[in-house]
Design an enzyme around this catalytic site. Structure first.
Site, PDB file in Angstrom:
ATOM      1  N   ALA A 104      12.066   0.783  -7.935  1.00  0.00           N
ATOM      2  CA  ALA A 104      11.264  -0.443  -8.083  1.00  0.00           C
ATOM      3  C   ALA A 104      12.137  -1.685  -7.856  1.00  0.00           C
ATOM      4  CB  ALA A 104      10.541  -0.478  -9.422  1.00  0.00           C
TER       5      ALA A 104
ATOM      6  N   VAL B 117      13.134   2.321  -3.704  1.00  0.00           N
ATOM      7  CA  VAL B 117      13.949   3.121  -4.617  1.00  0.00           C
ATOM      8  C   VAL B 117      14.162   2.328  -5.906  1.00  0.00           C
ATOM      9  CG1 VAL B 117      16.150   4.312  -4.941  1.00  0.00           C
ATOM     10  CG2 VAL B 117      15.181   4.111  -2.642  1.00  0.00           C
TER      11      VAL B 117
ATOM     12  N   GLU C  55       2.635   7.862  -8.097  1.00  0.00           N
ATOM     13  CA  GLU C  55       2.042   7.584  -6.800  1.00  0.00           C
ATOM     14  C   GLU C  55       0.533   7.817  -6.953  1.00  0.00           C
ATOM     15  OE1 GLU C  55       3.601   7.061  -3.470  1.00  0.00           O
ATOM     16  OE2 GLU C  55       5.131   6.359  -4.863  1.00  0.00           O
TER      17      GLU C  55
ATOM     18  N   LYS D 152      13.313   9.124  -1.567  1.00  0.00           N
ATOM     19  CA  LYS D 152      14.203   8.072  -2.078  1.00  0.00           C
ATOM     20  C   LYS D 152      15.671   8.396  -1.808  1.00  0.00           C
ATOM     21  CE  LYS D 152      11.087   6.439  -5.684  1.00  0.00           C
ATOM     22  NZ  LYS D 152      10.627   6.666  -7.050  1.00  0.00           N
TER      23      LYS D 152
ATOM     24  N   THR E 187       0.866  -1.185   0.000  1.00  0.00           N
ATOM     25  CA  THR E 187       0.000   0.000   0.000  1.00  0.00           C
ATOM     26  C   THR E 187       0.902   1.234   0.000  1.00  0.00           C
ATOM     27  OG1 THR E 187       0.001   0.390   2.381  1.00  0.00           O
ATOM     28  CG2 THR E 187      -1.547  -1.254   1.553  1.00  0.00           C
TER      29      THR E 187
ATOM     30  N   ASP F 103       8.572  12.608  -3.518  1.00  0.00           N
ATOM     31  CA  ASP F 103       8.889  11.189  -3.665  1.00  0.00           C
ATOM     32  C   ASP F 103      10.395  10.991  -3.881  1.00  0.00           C
ATOM     33  OD1 ASP F 103       7.898   8.458  -3.949  1.00  0.00           O
ATOM     34  OD2 ASP F 103       8.650   8.641  -6.001  1.00  0.00           O
TER      35      ASP F 103
ATOM     36  N   GLY G 239       6.397   0.899 -12.493  1.00  0.00           N
ATOM     37  CA  GLY G 239       5.546  -0.049 -13.217  1.00  0.00           C
ATOM     38  C   GLY G 239       5.161  -1.185 -12.287  1.00  0.00           C
TER      39      GLY G 239
ATOM     40  N   GLU H  51      13.529  -2.900  -0.761  1.00  0.00           N
ATOM     41  CA  GLU H  51      14.251  -2.634  -2.011  1.00  0.00           C
ATOM     42  C   GLU H  51      13.422  -1.815  -2.982  1.00  0.00           C
ATOM     43  OE1 GLU H  51      16.694  -1.929  -4.083  1.00  0.00           O
ATOM     44  OE2 GLU H  51      17.783  -3.800  -3.695  1.00  0.00           O
TER      45      GLU H  51
END
Ligand code: ADP
Ligand code: ASP
Ligand code: MG
Length: 813
Positions: free
Chosen positions: A610, A608, A666, A681, A554, A677, A795, A605
């Protein structure tokens, strides 16, 4: 000569008794055979309950008696041809009347002695053995029924009487040796004192009857026929993956049964071991299965042969300075316990001699307290000793194996896997023979503990992850799809089963310990309960499953706030959600520390880039001694997509909308657009590099006009349309020099900043397309040419695969 014993489930009803008859027919064709039988399954319990109810003045004991009569009459009707039935029916009736008379007496007196209990229980085996003997006769087998009470003599310790072997062996030999009959049927479990009073050998004692007969007669073999195909590596009711142990030594079998492997009653081994008589455990319902052979030496090579557990245990601790160096304390403790007939299951003493600790059955606790405190009343009064301390609600786990002594590291592995799963060990003991390592743990932890130990020692390559997934939007549903797709591969190649035990979204939740079928999880979730996050976590904690992992897919703050609770229960957290790692440094480091303390993982993981190996790479660099000097990165898939696609031909707002529609942003795209965002990161990367960094210390050179950041998401799109000229001007300023716009995050010298930059074609960051991310690590080892991680940074599919990979990582030490 051989002895075959059939347990309660083997003789539970007419159908099963016919299976027994077939087995016995084959066996008796070969050699002289003694058949020992238990009561019909469940009858001993029902008899005992009848006695207890009657003693409590509860008339419902009559219902128990009616049930007992009915079950036996039904068996007779199904087994004995009508022409021969009446004598057997009246035999059953007569004995049921006797039980009733005794119970009526108990009811009238409201008193039930151990002696009377034994008397009541004895009818179970008396009835079953007589019915079965008649069945055999009616099948043309000339079976002789013999009352074991005339053969096995015990002392007067009713309920668990000790066999007097000299007299017993003599009686057995006198009766059987020279007896021309080839087949005998005897009731198990029951015996008599020298005066002829009925006694029993302890619950499960029919196995013992068989061994006593076998030992006295030097039988070729004793066969224990039951409802499993042998002694197993663990109790199959607790460990679904338990497997049969084909060969085991007497000592190992004894240890396993002593510590709870119910398949064989512990004293059984003694009389046969002395004579070196092989014991087979066989399955009445699968007679062709090999079973287990118990003999002098085990053939198998496994260091650990089996794991068992004993429940309802209590730990008694005697502590105090008065114990140090003074001989005789432990002797007095054990004498006090023995005097009260309390069996000590496990003993440990600290090397400081300051305390001694013993485990006993919970039923003995109050008696133990009384006798021990009385035995040490002087020392307790003078402050040399504390009164006996008692801890209840415990279980003992035991690893058993003759070969453990020649395999170092077993205890270490045992404690590691228990620790990894948050199982606290209250006491440990290892016999000097090193055949057994026992640990006392909370009863609530037994199932989990025994399963992880089984996994560690018997399924080296077959492990189970128990996974809870919260959030089943884009990423969550892709994750479930991937889990389903990979199921067969994981099982076959990695010997890993990912068992999804919980799924929740903001509306519904579903928990199923045996695993949720991934082919129709959506429908199942629809049928689930109303979502209540606290309840979800409480259930996950209560289930106490091994290798448990909670995946937060979430972007929700309330979900991020429960990690602490989960980690404290040794449930690993895999977060796609960045909120926790990007919260205050204190909270972030607390979570990492909790994961260490409770031997689980907190992995993120996908926070940052994906699924790109960004944090993993950083962790590897640091672990191997490298130092990060600078990080330069383009970390927003959204901003990249937007600036790679925007050239003024379409409005900036419509490009942003496209990014959102394609699932790169997001849920609130403003968090991407205003740089928040990216700040999160770079902060996470800085923290993972060892820096203590907070959000407000990061410089953000935002390119978004204030007007766009007010109100709802719809207002935001409208405002961006209004500001189109602003965005076009930004684009033109870069394009006129042949440069590209990149929203760059930098961490250098302990400082972090984010903002739009004009990037010229020679720069590392220039060739970055679509939604790709790039991270450049400048370190001591990579001073000039950075270590580069580049690829799709957003993605649903890749993000889900990153979460998946973290879930797999939780299985690493
Ligand atoms: P019977 O009535 O035949 O004497 P029991 O119920 O006493 O049978 O014992 C058989 C049961 O013991 C099995 O059904 C199984 O559930 C249980 N059990 C516990 N531990 C083990 C083990 N290590 N191996 C096999 N069975 C076990
Ligand atoms: N019937 C007895 C019991 O249930 C003995 C046995 O089955 O071994 O304990
Ligand atoms: Mg049994």
């Amino acid at each position: 000569m051989q002895v075959l014993k059939f347990g309660g489930s083997s003789v539970a009803n007419a159908e099963n008794i016919n299976k027994v008859a077939a087995i016995v027919k084959d066996a008796a064709a070969k050699k002289k055979t003694l058949v020992v039988v238990s009561a019909l399954g469940g009858i001993t319990d029902t008899l005992l309950a009848a006695g207890t109810l009657a003693a409590a003045g509860d008339e419902s004991y009559k219902e128990n008696l009616a049930l007992i009569e009915q079950l036996h009459l039904e068996a007779v009707k199904a087994l004995i041809p009508v022409t021969n039935q009446s004598s057997v029916l009246s035999l059953v009736k007569k004995q049921c009347n006797e039980i009733e008379d005794i119970c009526n007496g108990v009811y009238a007196l409201q008193e039930l002695s151990l002696q009377t209990k034994d008397r009541i229980m004895s009818y179970g085996e008396l009835l079953s053995s007589q019915i079965i003997a008649h069945r055999f006769q009616n099948l043309g087998m000339s079976a002789v029924w013999k009352d074991s009470r005339e053969l096995i003599q015990t002392n007067e310790q009713f309920g668990n009487a000790a066999v007097q072997f000299v007299e017993t062996n003599q009686k057995i030999q006198d009766y059987f040796l020279g007896n021309p009959a080839g087949l005998f049927v005897l009731p198990g479990f029951i015996a008599a004192t020298a005066k002829g009073v009925t006694a029993t050998l302890g619950r499960g004692g029919s196995d013992y009857t068989a061994a006593i007969l076998g030992g006295a007669l030097n039988a070729d073999a004793v066969e224990i026929w039951t409802d499993v195909s042998g002694m197993m590596t663990a109790d199959p009711r607790l460990v679904p993956n338990a497997r049969i142990i084909p060969d085991i030594s007497y000592q190992e079998a004894m240890e396993l049964s002593h510590f709870g492997a119910k398949v064989i009653y512990p004293p059984t081994i003694q009389p046969v071991m002395k004579k070196d008589i092989p014991v087979w455990i066989k399955n009445t319902f699968a007679p062709e299965d090999y079973g287990t052979l118990i003999q002098k030496e085990s053939i198998g090579q496994d260091a650990v042969r089996g794991i068992s557990s004993l429940n309802k245990m209590a730990l008694l601790s005697l502590e105090g300075s008065g114990m140090v160096g003074i001989p005789g304390f432990s002797k007095r403790l054990f004498e006090a316990l023995a005097g009260a007939q309390i069996n000590v299951v496990l003993i440990t003493q600290s090397s400081s001699e300051h305390s001694i600790c013993v485990a006993v059955d919970e039923v003995n606790v109050s008696k133990a307290k009384q006798v021990v405190d009385a035995a040490f009343d002087y020392e307790i009064e003078t402050g040399k000793l504390e009164p006996l301390q008692i801890e209840e609600g415990l279980s003992i786990l035991a690893l058993v194996g003759d070969q453990m002594k020649s395999h170092p590291g077993i205890a270490g592995k045992m404690f590691y896997v228990l620790g990894r799963n948050g199982v606290n060990i209250r006491a440990i003991a290892q016999g000097s023979s090193e055949r057994n390592i026992s640990a006392v743990i909370a009863a609530d932890d037994v199932k989990k503990a025994i399963n992880v130990l089984h996994e560690a020692f018997f399924e080296e390559s077959y492990k189970q992850i128990n996974l809870y997934i919260v959030g089943v939007g884009n990423v969550g549903s892709r994750l479930l799809e991937q889990l389903e797709q990979q199921r067969a591969y994981l099982l076959e190649i990695l010997r890993l089963q990912v068992n999804v035990v919980g799924i929740a979204n903001s509306k519904k939740m579903l928990i199923k310990e045996s695993g949720i079928a991934l082919s129709n999880w959506k429908e199942a979730l629809q049928e689930g309960m109303e979502m209540d996050l606290d309840q979800f976590v409480a259930m996950a904690a209560a289930k106490n499953l091994r290798n448990a992992v909670f995946a937060d897919v979430t972007a929700n703050e309330s979900v991020a706030l429960i990690y602490e609770k989960l980690l404290r229960k040794s449930i690993s957290v895999v977060a796609c959600n960045k909120i926790a790692a990007a919260s205050s440094y204190a909270h972030y480091s607390k979570l990492k520390q909790l994961a260490r303390e409770f031997n689980c993982h907190y992995l993120f993981e996908t926070n940052v880039g994906a699924a790109l190996p960004v944090i993993g790479t950083l962790n590897d660099l640091l672990r191997t001694g490298d130092t990060v000097t600078k990080i330069e990165a383009v970390l927003s898939g959204t901003l990249n997509f937007v600036f790679n696609n925007y050239d003024g031909s379409k409005s900036f707002a419509s490009v942003v909308k496209q990014a959102q529609d394609e699932g790169y942003t997001e849920p609130d795209p403003r968090l991407d657009l205003n740089g928040t965002d990216v700040m999160r990161k770079i902060m996470i990367l800085a923290r993972e590099s060892g820096s203590i960094l907070e959000m407000d210390a990061i410089t953000n050179e935002s390119f978004m006009p204030e007007s766009c950041m007010q109100g709802s998401v719809a207002d935001f799109y409208a405002a961006m349309e209004q500001e189109e000229a602003h965005f076009k001007a930004i684009y033109d300023a870069a394009a006129k020099d042949g440069k590209k716009l990149k929203f760059v995050a930098q961490f250098d010298n302990g400082k972090a900043k984010v903002g739009l930059q004009h990037i010229d074609p020679a720069h590392n960051l220039y060739h970055l397309y679509g939604k790709d991310n790039i991270v450049l690590f400048y370190t001591k080892r990579y001073p000039e040419q950075p270590l580069v991680v580049k690829g799709a940074g957003a993605g649903a599919d890749v993000t889900a695969s990153g979460v998946f990979a973290d879930i797999m990582r939780t299985m690493n030490a």
